[in-house]
Design an enzyme around this catalytic site. Structure first.
Site, PDB file in Angstrom:
ATOM      1  N   ASP A 107      -4.739  -0.811  -1.964  1.00 17.31           N
ATOM      2  CA  ASP A 107      -5.379  -0.166  -1.131  1.00 17.31           C
ATOM      3  C   ASP A 107      -7.097   0.220  -2.529  1.00 17.31           C
ATOM      4  O   ASP A 107      -6.359   1.292  -2.764  1.00 17.31           O
ATOM      5  CB  ASP A 107      -5.699   0.242  -0.219  1.00 17.31           C
ATOM      6  CG  ASP A 107      -6.701   0.005   0.985  1.00 17.31           C
ATOM      7  OD1 ASP A 107      -6.207  -1.057   1.471  1.00 17.31           O
ATOM      8  OD2 ASP A 107      -7.284   1.130   2.012  1.00 17.31           O
ATOM      9  N   CYS A 165      -2.098  -2.496   7.868  1.00 16.14           N
ATOM     10  CA  CYS A 165      -1.763  -3.672   6.645  1.00 16.14           C
ATOM     11  C   CYS A 165      -0.998  -5.190   6.525  1.00 16.14           C
ATOM     12  O   CYS A 165      -0.668  -5.826   6.232  1.00 16.14           O
ATOM     13  CB  CYS A 165      -1.908  -2.832   4.667  1.00 16.14           C
ATOM     14  SG  CYS A 165      -4.544  -2.308   4.811  1.00 16.14           S
ATOM     15  N   HIS A 171     -10.762   0.375  -2.948  1.00 13.71           N
ATOM     16  CA  HIS A 171     -12.184   1.032  -1.852  1.00 13.71           C
ATOM     17  C   HIS A 171     -12.967   1.521  -3.063  1.00 13.71           C
ATOM     18  O   HIS A 171     -12.784   3.007  -4.087  1.00 13.71           O
ATOM     19  CB  HIS A 171     -11.908   1.809  -1.342  1.00 13.71           C
ATOM     20  CG  HIS A 171     -11.021   1.290   0.247  1.00 13.71           C
ATOM     21  ND1 HIS A 171     -11.493  -0.633   0.872  1.00 13.71           N
ATOM     22  CD2 HIS A 171     -10.846   1.551   0.784  1.00 13.71           C
ATOM     23  CE1 HIS A 171     -10.712  -0.057   1.738  1.00 13.71           C
ATOM     24  NE2 HIS A 171      -9.540   1.227   2.070  1.00 13.71           N
ATOM     25  N   LYS A 201      -7.209  -4.585  -3.279  1.00 16.60           N
ATOM     26  CA  LYS A 201      -7.724  -5.460  -2.034  1.00 16.60           C
ATOM     27  C   LYS A 201      -8.615  -3.764  -1.139  1.00 16.60           C
ATOM     28  O   LYS A 201      -8.351  -2.713  -1.477  1.00 16.60           O
ATOM     29  CB  LYS A 201      -7.066  -6.227  -0.758  1.00 16.60           C
ATOM     30  CG  LYS A 201      -5.905  -4.612  -0.136  1.00 16.60           C
ATOM     31  CD  LYS A 201      -4.795  -5.082   0.586  1.00 16.60           C
ATOM     32  CE  LYS A 201      -4.334  -4.631   0.561  1.00 16.60           C
ATOM     33  NZ  LYS A 201      -5.230  -2.579   2.104  1.00 16.60           N
ATOM     34  N   HIS A 223     -17.714   3.344   0.417  1.00 14.29           N
ATOM     35  CA  HIS A 223     -17.531   1.816   1.210  1.00 14.29           C
ATOM     36  C   HIS A 223     -17.382   2.072   2.463  1.00 14.29           C
ATOM     37  O   HIS A 223     -16.987   3.398   3.836  1.00 14.29           O
ATOM     38  CB  HIS A 223     -15.358   1.400   1.018  1.00 14.29           C
ATOM     39  CG  HIS A 223     -14.888  -0.191   1.614  1.00 14.29           C
ATOM     40  ND1 HIS A 223     -14.780  -0.120   2.799  1.00 14.29           N
ATOM     41  CD2 HIS A 223     -14.916  -0.585   0.391  1.00 14.29           C
ATOM     42  CE1 HIS A 223     -14.127  -0.994   2.918  1.00 14.29           C
ATOM     43  NE2 HIS A 223     -14.579  -1.586   1.499  1.00 14.29           N
ATOM     44  N   HIS A 252     -10.573   6.875   1.689  1.00 12.41           N
ATOM     45  CA  HIS A 252      -9.208   7.058   1.041  1.00 12.41           C
ATOM     46  C   HIS A 252      -8.948   6.226  -0.300  1.00 12.41           C
ATOM     47  O   HIS A 252      -9.875   4.933   0.265  1.00 12.41           O
ATOM     48  CB  HIS A 252      -8.281   6.555   2.278  1.00 12.41           C
ATOM     49  CG  HIS A 252      -8.920   5.215   2.898  1.00 12.41           C
ATOM     50  ND1 HIS A 252      -9.743   5.327   3.464  1.00 12.41           N
ATOM     51  CD2 HIS A 252      -7.663   4.076   2.745  1.00 12.41           C
ATOM     52  CE1 HIS A 252      -9.393   4.169   4.030  1.00 12.41           C
ATOM     53  NE2 HIS A 252      -9.088   3.157   3.305  1.00 12.41           N
ATOM     54  N   ASP A 296       1.134  -0.878   0.106  1.00 16.83           N
ATOM     55  CA  ASP A 296      -0.017  -0.189  -0.057  1.00 16.83           C
ATOM     56  C   ASP A 296       1.140   1.088   0.081  1.00 16.83           C
ATOM     57  O   ASP A 296       0.585   2.478   0.543  1.00 16.83           O
ATOM     58  CB  ASP A 296      -1.160   0.172   0.728  1.00 16.83           C
ATOM     59  CG  ASP A 296      -1.740  -1.290   1.008  1.00 16.83           C
ATOM     60  OD1 ASP A 296      -1.540  -1.910   0.826  1.00 16.83           O
ATOM     61  OD2 ASP A 296      -3.357  -1.242   1.947  1.00 16.83           O
TER      62      ASP A 296
HETATM   63  C1  VGL Z   1      -4.580   0.799   5.690  1.00 17.78           C
HETATM   64  C2  VGL Z   1      -6.837   2.003   7.350  1.00 17.78           C
HETATM   65  C3  VGL Z   1      -7.439   1.206   6.119  1.00 17.78           C
HETATM   66  C4  VGL Z   1      -3.805   0.702   5.723  1.00 17.78           C
HETATM   67  C5  VGL Z   1      -5.414   0.786   4.625  1.00 17.78           C
HETATM   68  O1  VGL Z   1      -2.504   0.225   4.174  1.00 17.78           O
HETATM   69  O2  VGL Z   1      -2.415   0.409   6.333  1.00 17.78           O
HETATM   70  N1  VGL Z   1      -5.309   0.796   6.580  1.00 17.78           N
HETATM   71  N2  VGL Z   1      -6.945   1.239   5.004  1.00 17.78           N
HETATM   72 ZN    ZN Z   2      -7.787   1.363   3.295  1.00 16.60          ZN
END
Ligand code: VGL
Ligand code: ZN
Length: 205
Positions: A46, A151, A48, A106, A52, A81, A8
């Site tokens: 990430d 993550c 979404h 994801k 979401h 995000h 990510d």
């Molecule tokens: C993440 C919060 C929400 C991450 C992703 O990449 O750690 N944290 N979505």
């Molecule tokens: Zn996320």
């Protein structure tokens, strides 16, 4: 065989982004150097849909960083995000993605969040990553990326559960840190059998 997993490293998790990890961009040169010494590199992204259910804006009277109960357990609510197709969801422009062989997206199911690169937050719905890595003969994973307390942590712990040897590269990750969550994440990862290394040791050997 070993692979580097780059978690990510996207605009929204870097300074200026919607869910910025403090100094999140500082790890990018380290991730780039690491990707040069690994033959196999996999990225997670990430990804979404708008609206979401992990977004605070999808819930009445809730604000970012509140925790609510979801059918699959507790869920922290986030600022919107990494919405599909937006620049916030793009990989950071200084991340070298050329050597990546696979990108696992994801969090694309609206009702369920997905921190781990292996399983969504119900710990049941697979992303297919285990099968890919096994088919390619990969047995140990080295992890860099964001965020160490979400993550990265869940990816590392799931990887151990899936039977991989797992090393998180300490100076190649950074965390959001909600109420001591970074410190707790290191304890949880170590307790699960995750190894910790420094990039220097991997870059010089
Ligand atoms: C993440 C919060 C929400 C991450 C992703 O990449 O750690 N944290 N979505
Ligand atoms: Zn996320």
């Amino acid at each position: 065989m070993k692979a580097l997993l780059v978690v990510d490293i996207q605009n929204d998790f870097c300074p200026g982004g919607a869910l910025a990890v403090p100094d999140g961009d500082k790890i990018i040169p380290v991730a780039n150097s690491l990707s040069e010494v690994f033959k196999h590199v996999v990225l997670t992204q990430d990804w979404h849909p708008g609206g979401h259910h992990s977004f605070a804006t999808s819930h009445k009277d809730r604000k970012p960083f509140d925790t609510i109960e979801m059918p699959y357990g507790d869920q922290v609510l986030w600022p919107d995000h990494c919405v599909q197709g937006t620049s916030g969801a793009d990989f950071h422009p200084s991340l070298d993605t050329n050597r990546a062989q696979l990108i696992i997206r994801k969090g694309f199911r609206k009702q369920i969040d997905s921190y781990s690169g292996f399983y969504e937050n119900d710990h049941e719905t697979s992303t297919g990553l285990t099968g890919y890595l096994r088919d390619r003969g990969i047995s140990s994973l080295y992890i860099t990326g964001l965020a160490s307390d979400f993550c990265v942590k869940w990816t590392a712990i799931d990887a151990v559960k899936e039977g991989f040897g797992v090393t998180v590269i300490r100076d190649a990750v950074a965390g959001i840190d909600i109420d001591g969550s970074v410190k707790k994440a290191w304890e949880e990862m170590k307790g699960a059998g995750v190894q910790v290394a420094l990039s220097h040791d991997l870059l010089t050997s």
